[in-house]
Enzyme design. Sequence first.
Site, PDB file in Angstrom:
ATOM      1  N   TRP A   1      -8.924   8.664  -7.660  1.00  0.00           N
ATOM      2  CA  TRP A   1     -10.295   8.951  -8.478  1.00  0.00           C
ATOM      3  C   TRP A   1     -10.367   8.368  -9.803  1.00  0.00           C
ATOM      4  CZ3 TRP A   1     -15.147  10.110  -7.154  1.00  0.00           C
ATOM      5  CH2 TRP A   1     -15.285  10.333  -5.747  1.00  0.00           C
TER       6      TRP A   1
ATOM      7  N   ASN B   1     -10.348   3.569   3.350  1.00  0.00           N
ATOM      8  CA  ASN B   1     -10.226   3.314   1.956  1.00  0.00           C
ATOM      9  C   ASN B   1     -11.297   2.620   1.201  1.00  0.00           C
ATOM     10  OD1 ASN B   1      -8.630   3.016  -0.747  1.00  0.00           O
ATOM     11  ND2 ASN B   1      -8.514   0.925  -0.183  1.00  0.00           N
TER      12      ASN B   1
ATOM     13  N   GLU C   1       0.821  -1.317  -0.052  1.00  0.00           N
ATOM     14  CA  GLU C   1      -0.165  -0.194  -0.244  1.00  0.00           C
ATOM     15  C   GLU C   1       0.852   1.218   0.088  1.00  0.00           C
ATOM     16  OE1 GLU C   1      -3.126  -0.361  -0.606  1.00  0.00           O
ATOM     17  OE2 GLU C   1      -2.654  -2.490  -0.654  1.00  0.00           O
TER      18      GLU C   1
ATOM     19  N   TRP D   1     -20.949  12.470 -18.971  1.00  0.00           N
ATOM     20  CA  TRP D   1     -21.088  12.774 -17.543  1.00  0.00           C
ATOM     21  C   TRP D   1     -22.571  13.598 -17.650  1.00  0.00           C
ATOM     22  CZ3 TRP D   1     -18.246   9.932 -14.870  1.00  0.00           C
ATOM     23  CH2 TRP D   1     -16.766   9.710 -15.321  1.00  0.00           C
TER      24      TRP D   1
ATOM     25  N   TRP E   1       1.532   1.762  -3.620  1.00  0.00           N
ATOM     26  CA  TRP E   1       0.718   2.522  -4.117  1.00  0.00           C
ATOM     27  C   TRP E   1       0.696   4.134  -3.982  1.00  0.00           C
ATOM     28  CZ3 TRP E   1      -2.853   1.330  -7.813  1.00  0.00           C
ATOM     29  CH2 TRP E   1      -3.025   0.089  -7.884  1.00  0.00           C
TER      30      TRP E   1
ATOM     31  N   TRP F   1     -15.708  12.390 -12.326  1.00  0.00           N
ATOM     32  CA  TRP F   1     -14.926  12.282 -11.286  1.00  0.00           C
ATOM     33  C   TRP F   1     -14.324  13.589 -10.645  1.00  0.00           C
ATOM     34  CZ3 TRP F   1      -9.550  13.341 -11.527  1.00  0.00           C
ATOM     35  CH2 TRP F   1      -9.119  13.460 -12.923  1.00  0.00           C
TER      36      TRP F   1
HETATM   37  P1  FAD Z   1      -3.222   2.218   5.228  1.00  0.00           P
HETATM   38  O1  FAD Z   1      -3.996   1.170   4.588  1.00  0.00           O
HETATM   39  O2  FAD Z   1      -2.517   1.977   6.356  1.00  0.00           O
HETATM   40  O3  FAD Z   1      -1.959   2.536   4.230  1.00  0.00           O
HETATM   41  C1  FAD Z   1      -0.621   3.166   4.566  1.00  0.00           C
HETATM   42  C2  FAD Z   1      -0.407   4.301   3.603  1.00  0.00           C
HETATM   43  O4  FAD Z   1      -0.282   3.805   2.248  1.00  0.00           O
HETATM   44  C3  FAD Z   1      -1.542   5.100   3.490  1.00  0.00           C
HETATM   45  O5  FAD Z   1      -1.430   6.157   4.487  1.00  0.00           O
HETATM   46  C4  FAD Z   1      -1.214   5.927   2.322  1.00  0.00           C
HETATM   47  O6  FAD Z   1      -0.361   6.746   2.082  1.00  0.00           O
HETATM   48  C5  FAD Z   1      -0.765   4.750   1.502  1.00  0.00           C
HETATM   49  N1  FAD Z   1      -2.227   4.063   0.723  1.00  0.00           N
HETATM   50  C6  FAD Z   1      -2.505   3.028   1.039  1.00  0.00           C
HETATM   51  N2  FAD Z   1      -3.756   2.837   0.251  1.00  0.00           N
HETATM   52  C7  FAD Z   1      -3.367   3.477  -0.654  1.00  0.00           C
HETATM   53  C8  FAD Z   1      -3.964   3.704  -2.091  1.00  0.00           C
HETATM   54  N3  FAD Z   1      -5.133   2.908  -2.402  1.00  0.00           N
HETATM   55  N4  FAD Z   1      -3.478   4.242  -2.998  1.00  0.00           N
HETATM   56  C9  FAD Z   1      -2.491   5.266  -2.637  1.00  0.00           C
HETATM   57  N5  FAD Z   1      -1.822   5.266  -1.562  1.00  0.00           N
HETATM   58  C10 FAD Z   1      -2.543   4.299  -0.624  1.00  0.00           C
HETATM   59  N6  FAD Z   1      -4.852   8.726  -0.116  1.00  0.00           N
HETATM   60  C11 FAD Z   1      -4.284   9.895   0.273  1.00  0.00           C
HETATM   61  O7  FAD Z   1      -3.394   9.710   1.036  1.00  0.00           O
HETATM   62  N7  FAD Z   1      -4.925  10.985  -0.130  1.00  0.00           N
HETATM   63  C12 FAD Z   1      -6.080  11.239  -0.850  1.00  0.00           C
HETATM   64  O8  FAD Z   1      -6.321  12.288  -1.088  1.00  0.00           O
HETATM   65  C13 FAD Z   1      -6.791   9.991  -1.005  1.00  0.00           C
HETATM   66  N8  FAD Z   1      -7.983   9.974  -1.899  1.00  0.00           N
HETATM   67  C14 FAD Z   1      -8.559   8.914  -2.401  1.00  0.00           C
HETATM   68  C15 FAD Z   1      -9.408   9.187  -2.998  1.00  0.00           C
HETATM   69  C16 FAD Z   1     -10.152   7.984  -3.425  1.00  0.00           C
HETATM   70  C17 FAD Z   1     -11.616   8.026  -4.288  1.00  0.00           C
HETATM   71  C18 FAD Z   1      -9.735   6.612  -3.255  1.00  0.00           C
HETATM   72  C19 FAD Z   1     -10.368   5.330  -3.562  1.00  0.00           C
HETATM   73  C20 FAD Z   1      -8.539   6.606  -2.328  1.00  0.00           C
HETATM   74  C21 FAD Z   1      -7.996   7.697  -1.916  1.00  0.00           C
HETATM   75  N9  FAD Z   1      -6.908   7.599  -1.194  1.00  0.00           N
HETATM   76  C22 FAD Z   1      -6.122   8.923  -0.927  1.00  0.00           C
HETATM   77  C23 FAD Z   1      -6.260   6.141  -1.015  1.00  0.00           C
HETATM   78  C24 FAD Z   1      -6.539   5.516   0.237  1.00  0.00           C
HETATM   79  O9  FAD Z   1      -7.904   5.719   0.429  1.00  0.00           O
HETATM   80  C25 FAD Z   1      -5.900   6.391   1.449  1.00  0.00           C
HETATM   81  O10 FAD Z   1      -4.334   6.410   1.352  1.00  0.00           O
HETATM   82  C26 FAD Z   1      -6.126   5.300   2.791  1.00  0.00           C
HETATM   83  O11 FAD Z   1      -7.332   5.224   3.180  1.00  0.00           O
HETATM   84  C27 FAD Z   1      -5.329   6.078   4.044  1.00  0.00           C
HETATM   85  O12 FAD Z   1      -5.729   5.387   5.189  1.00  0.00           O
HETATM   86  P2  FAD Z   1      -4.622   4.569   6.007  1.00  0.00           P
HETATM   87  O13 FAD Z   1      -3.391   5.657   6.175  1.00  0.00           O
HETATM   88  O14 FAD Z   1      -5.006   4.002   7.279  1.00  0.00           O
HETATM   89  O15 FAD Z   1      -4.037   3.491   5.060  1.00  0.00           O
END
Ligand code: FAD
Length: 487
Positions: free
Chosen positions: A389, A348, A277, A308, A280, A366
């Site tokens: 997005w 997420n 993650e 849209w 990602w 989006w």
């Molecule tokens: P954990 O699961 O603990 O993951 C650790 C770290 O890995 C996160 O803090 C984040 O930096 C990174 N990470 C995890 N999942 C993703 C992912 N799918 N994509 C990219 N990085 C990821 N994340 C943001 O940081 N900022 C945003 O503005 C953002 N907008 C989003 C919009 C949409 C529509 C979606 C579907 C996802 C978005 N995310 C965003 C990705 C993700 O949802 C969040 O990073 C995650 O929920 C953060 O929670 P956590 O720190 O507990 O994640």
Amino acid sequence: MASSNASPLIVWFRNDLRIDDNPALLAAADTGRPLLPLYIREDADTRRLGGALKWWLHRSLTALAHDLRERGLKLHLLGGDAADTLAHVARSTGASGVHWNRRYSGDGIQRDTAVKTRLKAQGLEVESFNSHLLYEPWTLKTGSGGPYRVFTPFSRAARASGMPDKPKPAPRMMHGYEGPLDDLSLEAFDLLPTKPDWSGGLQKAWKPGTDGAQQKLDRFLAEALENYPDKRDRPGIIGTSRLSPYLRFGELSPRAIWHAAEVSSASRDAVFKFHQELLWREFSYHLLYHYPDLCEANHQPKFDAFPWRNHEGEEGAKLLRAWQKGSTGYPIVDAGMRELWHTGWMHNRVRMIVGSFLVKHLLIDWRQGEEWFWDTLVDADPANNAASWQWVAGSGADAAPYFRIFNPVLQGEKFDGDGSYTRQWVPEVTKLPKKFLHKPWEAPTSALSEAGITLGETYPRPIVDHREARERALDAFKSLSDAANAA
Ligand code: FAD
């Protein structure tokens, strides 16, 4: 290496609001010269910070100022054009150089290049470093030398290129510039909401700053990492780290997080999944760097012709508002949108559900969702938000296929089976039996009345019918494929 040169060095803080593992600060401290830590509220920010980001930034700067003060340094605050401000500070304090950590958006890079040119022309030393990423975007290339557009090979290449560097501790010795400098108070940045002050929920949910970040990381490692692969999709429990806002502002470094998981006692599978993650996030930055219009332009140009619904029209605006307010009539969607509004964060899995609902059920562009998230998320991130997005919409690199349309009822039942998350955020449906929690419109009148629900009054009826919306979305997508085939 100590230097006899006593002229101060400016350390320009941006999205690296920490003193641990901060290479710009570390290298500046190594020179032995007096340090002048500085944060500039830049006029030229092309994208204004959203309300939740501004709230976070205020608290995060407060925490950084405190951490620096404990080590005898003052964080100076100024506003304006970055190049003018830095040139002015250098002139008025005798500083002979500036250190900063790099940023990766097209606009940030352009501004930094201009600042560098200007300051160098004035005879200042300028040095930049990497604090924000594990792998800077230009260091990973496909076999043909281009950028990656698919996550799996990107993540393989990242891992194959070696373990990220270990984090470095804060400088052992620092001394600050003690001369005069006219700077601003944090209040002058005007970052906090006042009329009305909607930040109560954020204050309850978060402690911005490195201490808060470290507490979240410690708790995650102790309580959730081991079960991360199984529980990370369950919004009703703390199954993920919640480190995203801290990463956004750099209060904890991705290297520190990576290595803390690496040396933890969690299973290799759990650590691998968590690292994946973090990768990602790296992939999003890779995309943003190579495709700087990621926030505005469909990565796949065929989506430019997507039909849209006109979200400016009255009907579209009404639907958009219902989504934003969490009154779509689909409890899992409403729970997510209300969690976002109250805490500035959303799980997420639920981000994927509400994103899919906006784009596919409501056929709203989006970019409208991206903008709402930009304004309301405390972790709103130029790379992650845009890339995610576009992933949800199907228009992105390595995106979810457009025809995969989440059924909000099944998603709710699968990922919030016990209903704890939905009940927390949508109190109107709390008393419904589990069987109907994610589809109140199917509940018999007796169950509704026992639960104190009058559909359309105490809780909305669904604003779209899932089956119809699904068909409409598939038709819209098909029109796109047909047009592409005909072209
Ligand atoms: P954990 O699961 O603990 O993951 C650790 C770290 O890995 C996160 O803090 C984040 O930096 C990174 N990470 C995890 N999942 C993703 C992912 N799918 N994509 C990219 N990085 C990821 N994340 C943001 O940081 N900022 C945003 O503005 C953002 N907008 C989003 C919009 C949409 C529509 C979606 C579907 C996802 C978005 N995310 C965003 C990705 C993700 O949802 C969040 O990073 C995650 O929920 C953060 O929670 P956590 O720190 O507990 O994640």
